[in-house]
Design a protein around this motif. Structure first.
Motif, short mmCIF file in Angstrom:
data_model
loop_
_atom_site.label_atom_id
_atom_site.label_comp_id
_atom_site.label_asym_id
_atom_site.label_seq_id
_atom_site.Cartn_x
_atom_site.Cartn_y
_atom_site.Cartn_z
N VAL A 37 0.95 -1.05 -0.05
CA VAL A 37 0.35 -0.17 0.11
C VAL A 37 1.04 1.89 -0.08
N VAL A 38 1.75 1.28 1.13
CA VAL A 38 3.41 2.79 0.63
C VAL A 38 3.33 2.38 -1.09
N ALA A 39 3.66 1.14 -0.73
CA ALA A 39 4.40 1.79 -2.59
C ALA A 39 3.43 2.24 -3.66
N ALA A 40 1.71 2.02 -3.53
CA ALA A 40 1.31 2.56 -4.23
C ALA A 40 0.65 3.53 -4.40
N PRO A 100 -1.63 11.99 2.01
CA PRO A 100 -2.60 10.89 2.18
C PRO A 100 -2.52 9.48 2.87
N HIS A 101 -4.39 8.74 3.54
CA HIS A 101 -4.20 7.78 4.44
C HIS A 101 -3.65 6.70 4.22
N ILE A 102 -3.47 6.34 5.02
CA ILE A 102 -3.10 4.54 5.13
C ILE A 102 -4.34 3.85 5.75
N VAL A 103 -5.01 3.19 5.54
CA VAL A 103 -6.32 2.59 6.13
C VAL A 103 -6.28 1.64 6.49
N ALA A 111 -4.17 -3.64 5.81
CA ALA A 111 -3.80 -2.50 5.37
C ALA A 111 -4.57 -2.59 4.15
N VAL A 112 -4.76 -0.83 3.72
CA VAL A 112 -5.76 -1.17 2.86
C VAL A 112 -5.25 0.79 1.99
N ALA A 113 -5.24 0.88 0.50
CA ALA A 113 -5.47 2.15 0.01
C ALA A 113 -6.30 3.21 -0.24
N PRO A 114 -7.08 4.42 0.40
CA PRO A 114 -8.09 4.27 -0.51
C PRO A 114 -8.38 5.22 -1.38
N TYR A 115 -8.58 5.28 -1.89
CA TYR A 115 -8.89 6.11 -3.46
C TYR A 115 -10.21 7.16 -3.88
N ARG A 116 -11.24 6.74 -3.27
CA ARG A 116 -12.31 7.42 -3.05
C ARG A 116 -13.65 7.44 -2.81
N SER A 158 -24.25 8.62 0.62
CA SER A 158 -25.59 8.64 -0.31
C SER A 158 -25.84 8.35 1.46
N ALA A 159 -27.69 9.11 1.95
CA ALA A 159 -28.05 9.01 2.92
C ALA A 159 -27.63 7.52 4.08
N GLY A 160 -27.29 8.00 5.31
CA GLY A 160 -26.86 7.05 5.87
C GLY A 160 -25.98 6.36 5.40
N GLU A 161 -25.12 6.75 4.52
CA GLU A 161 -24.24 5.32 4.55
C GLU A 161 -22.39 6.19 3.58
N VAL A 162 -21.53 5.96 3.99
CA VAL A 162 -20.43 6.24 3.41
C VAL A 162 -19.23 5.46 2.97
N ARG A 163 -19.08 4.97 1.40
CA ARG A 163 -18.74 4.64 1.16
C ARG A 163 -17.17 4.22 0.59
N VAL A 164 -16.19 3.56 1.01
CA VAL A 164 -14.62 4.31 1.18
C VAL A 164 -13.82 2.94 0.07
N PHE A 165 -14.15 3.43 -1.34
CA PHE A 165 -12.97 2.55 -2.07
C PHE A 165 -11.88 2.33 -2.31
N VAL A 166 -11.34 0.80 -2.49
CA VAL A 166 -9.60 0.67 -1.40
C VAL A 166 -8.66 0.10 -2.52
N TYR A 167 -7.51 0.32 -2.79
CA TYR A 167 -6.70 -0.73 -3.08
C TYR A 167 -6.39 -2.14 -2.00
N ASP A 168 -7.19 -3.03 -2.26
CA ASP A 168 -6.22 -4.40 -1.45
C ASP A 168 -5.51 -5.16 -1.89
N PRO A 169 -3.91 -5.14 -1.09
CA PRO A 169 -3.20 -6.52 -1.88
C PRO A 169 -4.14 -7.92 -2.06
#
Length: 205
Positions: free
Chosen positions: A47-50, A114-117, A136-141, A145-156
Motif C-alpha cells: 500500500v505504501v508503494a502504491a 494521503p492516509h493508509i487505512v 492495510a488498504v489504500a483509499p482512493y474514492r 449517500s443517506a446514512g452510508e459512506v463508501r470508501v473504495f480501496v486498493y486491497d493487496p
C-alpha cells in the motif's frame, strides 16, 4: 463525492496478490518482534508503494526477490517511532479506531499526504486476536449517500479490482469490510505517509 482523479487500483496497484508467506525482516530482531502485530504478508508495504508511487507503474511488476525486499523494507516502516506515536495518538483520540472519526478525517490517494487505512483492534476484549489479523488498504474514492459512506480501496489481497469498498453505516456508527467489522472488535487507524518518512510522488500529491 470525494475522489482522486488519478489513482486507479488496477493501473497503480500491484497485479499480484499479497505474498502471505512473506516474513518482513526475516529472522532479524525487528522482524521477530514485529511478527505478532503485522498480520501476514506485505500488505502495508504494498500500500505504501502504491500510494507513494515509489515503484512507478506497480501493475507491470513481478514479485521478484529485489521487489519483495523493497516491499519488506516499506512494510517495516510502520514500526518507526514517529509512526508508532501517530498510531497510538490516533487510536486513543478515536477511542479505539471509531468509524465516525475516520470518516471525518480521511485523505485519499492523490491528496498532499494521503492516509493508509489500517484495520486493527478496537478497545474490546478481542484486542490481541484482532491485532494478529491486522490489514492495510489504500483509499482512493469516497461516495456518500443517506446514512452510508463508501470508501473504495486498493486491497493487496484482492488485486485488479475496482469494487472493493469499506461501508460505513453513519446511523449506527459502524463499518464493515469483509471480515473486518465493528461487530467483531475491529477498529480503523488512518496513518499518513508522512509519519513513515515517505513523501507521495503520485500525480496529484
Amino acid at each position: 463525492m470525494k475522489r482522486s482523479a488519478d489513482f486507479d487500483p488496477v493501473r497503480h496497484g500491484f497485479a499480484f496478490r499479497n505474498p502471505l508467506g512473506a516474513k518482513p525482516g526475516g529472522e532479524s530482531v525487528v522482524g521477530r518482534l514485529a511478527a505478532p502485530f503485522i498480520g501476514r504478508g506485505l500488505c502495508f508495504g504494498m500500500v505504501v508503494a502504491a500510494l507513494s508511487g515509489s515503484v512507478g507503474d506497480a501493475s507491470r511488476l513481478e514479485p521478484t526477490p529485489s521487489l519483495i525486499d523493497h516491499l519488506s523494507r516499506l512494510h517495516l516502516k510502520q514500526f518507526r517511532p514517529p509512526a508508532l506515536v501517530a498510531v497510538a495518538r490516533y487510536w486513543l483520540r478515536s477511542r479505539g479506531g471509531g468509524p465516525e472519526f475516520a470518516v471525518r478525517r480521511l485523505r485519499v490517494a492523490g491528496s498532499t499526504d494521503p492516509h493508509i487505512v489500517c484495520f486493527g483492534p478496537d478497545m474490546s476484549l478481542n484486542f490481541l486476536k484482532c491485532a494478529g489479523k491486522s490489514h492495510a488498504v489504500a483509499p482512493y474514492r469516497v461516495e456518500r449517500s443517506a446514512g452510508e459512506v463508501r470508501v473504495f480501496v486498493y486491497d493487496p489481497n484482492r488485486p485488479q479490482s475496482r469494487d472493493r469498498c469499506i461501508v460505513f453505516d453513519t446511523g449506527r456508527g459502524t463499518f464493515s469490510y469483509e471480515g473486518f467489522t465493528s461487530e467483531r472488535g475491529f477498529g480503523l487507524v488512518l496513518l499518513p505517509l508522512s509519519a513513515l518518512g515517505v513523501v507521495s510522488r503520485f500525480p496529484g500529491g
